[in-house]
Design an enzyme around this catalytic site. Sequence first.
Site, PDB file in Angstrom:
ATOM      1  N   LYS A 139       0.848  -1.202   0.000  1.00 35.05           N
ATOM      2  CA  LYS A 139       0.000   0.000   0.000  1.00 35.05           C
ATOM      3  C   LYS A 139       0.880   1.247   0.000  1.00 35.05           C
ATOM      4  CE  LYS A 139      -3.841   1.907   2.722  1.00 35.05           C
ATOM      5  NZ  LYS A 139      -4.688   1.678   3.921  1.00 35.05           N
ATOM      6  N   SER A 181      -9.656   1.674   2.966  1.00 35.65           N
ATOM      7  CA  SER A 181      -8.767   2.433   2.109  1.00 35.65           C
ATOM      8  C   SER A 181      -7.765   1.563   1.347  1.00 35.65           C
ATOM      9  CB  SER A 181      -8.003   3.454   2.948  1.00 35.65           C
ATOM     10  OG  SER A 181      -7.151   2.812   3.883  1.00 35.65           O
ATOM     11  N   SER A 228      -9.952  -0.670   7.061  1.00 38.35           N
ATOM     12  CA  SER A 228      -9.303  -0.502   5.758  1.00 38.35           C
ATOM     13  C   SER A 228      -8.603  -1.731   5.193  1.00 38.35           C
ATOM     14  CB  SER A 228      -8.302   0.648   5.818  1.00 38.35           C
ATOM     15  OG  SER A 228      -8.982   1.870   5.847  1.00 38.35           O
TER      16      SER A 228
END
Lengths: 472, 92
Positions: free
Chosen positions: A79, A154, A178
């Site tokens: 990420k 996210s 997330s």
Amino acid sequence: MAELTELTIRQAHEGLKKKEFSSADLAKAHLEKIKKEDKKINSYLSLTEKLAMFQAELADKKIASGNCGELTGIPCSIKDAIMVEGEKCTAGSKILESYIAPYDATAVKKLKENGSVILGKNNTDEFTMGSSTENSAFGVTKNPSDLDRVAGGSSGGSAASVASGMAMYSLGSDTGGSIRQPASFCGVVGLCPTYGAVSRYGLIAHASSLDQIGPFARNVDDIEIVFKAIAGKDRLDATSADYSYKKSDENLNGLKIGLPKEYFAKGLEKEVENIVRNAIEKAREAGAEIVEISLPSFKYALACYYIIDPSEISANLARFDGIKYGLSEDGDKLLDVYLKTRGRGFGAEVKRRIMIGTHCLSSGYYDAYYKKAQEVRQLIKKDFEKAFEKADLIFCPVSPFPAFKIGEKTEDPLSMYLADIYTIPAKLAGLPGLSLPAGKIGKLPVGLQIIGNHFQENKIISAASQIEKLLS
Amino acid sequence: MISKEEVKRIAALARLELSEKEIEKMQKDLSSILDYFDLLKKAPKETAEISAKDMSSLRKDEAVNGEIDKTGKLAKAFPDEKDGYIKVKAIL
């Protein structure tokens, strides 16, 4: 043989050991696929091709010398809120658009030590604030199961890259949901570890009392391999715990599974409920005892979270001032530099949360909002403490609905916040939770959430692995 | 509904420059979110008392020595620098 991009970590590891293919082959196959297919999904913000090929070569040398760990030569994605030294790290924000990470996050360092091959950096909501990646400054990540829908957030880029064969596993982060929510939306396994189980050093801070790094993979076995590698104490993160993963042989037979009644009430879509209940029924058939539990403070969790989270954001994001790194807008006075840099660099949701947090912490409002929320957080923690007196694990939905349409919730922030209503309570209590693919509504995946007591990832993984087999 | 002036006051505290349009949207969004927070007033009180210790059950402050070569890398990210120092506008 299956395509190289469809293998699990375990399968790829066996193939590497038997010299059926090399780590370089794996890396190339993935990079090619990303270049060809990621235009339509947008799960990557940048590729780290040079690094990947360098690591693959290194891994192949290790393997040739008979030194092949479970992650040696396995391609993964990270990420873009987690730093990989020498590579761009944008956190999905314009304010960090050209920021180069000066060091490795500890979790990344551990993966490197294990011989991992890093393919690139995944899309995320700006500063990991969101539930759909629609808050990314660099475009939304589409759901590989339905391109009109979001991948969740996210860590939507991480989830989508693993779901679509563009990485064998990924590291994401979970502050309110997330990891678990995008895992559920994309049909992959996602583990949000106990607060403190994995070092956050090198994770760009969102809300420090909640942030946690964790893995995405295509099955539970792979999740265990990655989690084992990244967990443990780190002197660079004072909140990291002295913990190492020990495999559990917890059997479903005799296991007490708690179903919080508040999670199966109004607001939960019927088809999601059916899928989750079906998985629970499989566990019951395997000998698990199902007990109803209650988390009475559940109804306050979302409000509690959306005070604590923005309050911590308003403090954490004060560092983006145009002085130390990132975007810097010119101004006549120092104050103008701050105002303009932050005004132009941050997107709408980040500004909204900074504003909420600033308000909640400001003189005259602190007691009514921040202090009250901290008290409610204690109530929520106590609810779970009581629940774990009656149950070994808690089973519940990950999200009230499957992946939603792109644009459906962007106008109304509160409706977007509701996407995390089932992941937030456990997070406020610092508990570990895993999302396990449990079925589909049409082509849309739905996850079962398994919540465990602190540092009982091993129990979660053991139960999840058995249910995974029962559902396949 | 919170006022535009209130939104501007918070934005100034938060060091955010907002356009007129952003202020209007923020007024609407913040109002509905803050209204939602009213829910917490109903949360039970007596059992929820927490001590200052609970709220800061953190570690002792301690210095952790960083790696020397990291300093140089961090300095490379300065938007404006002179001789390895961050350059900042005059404050007075």
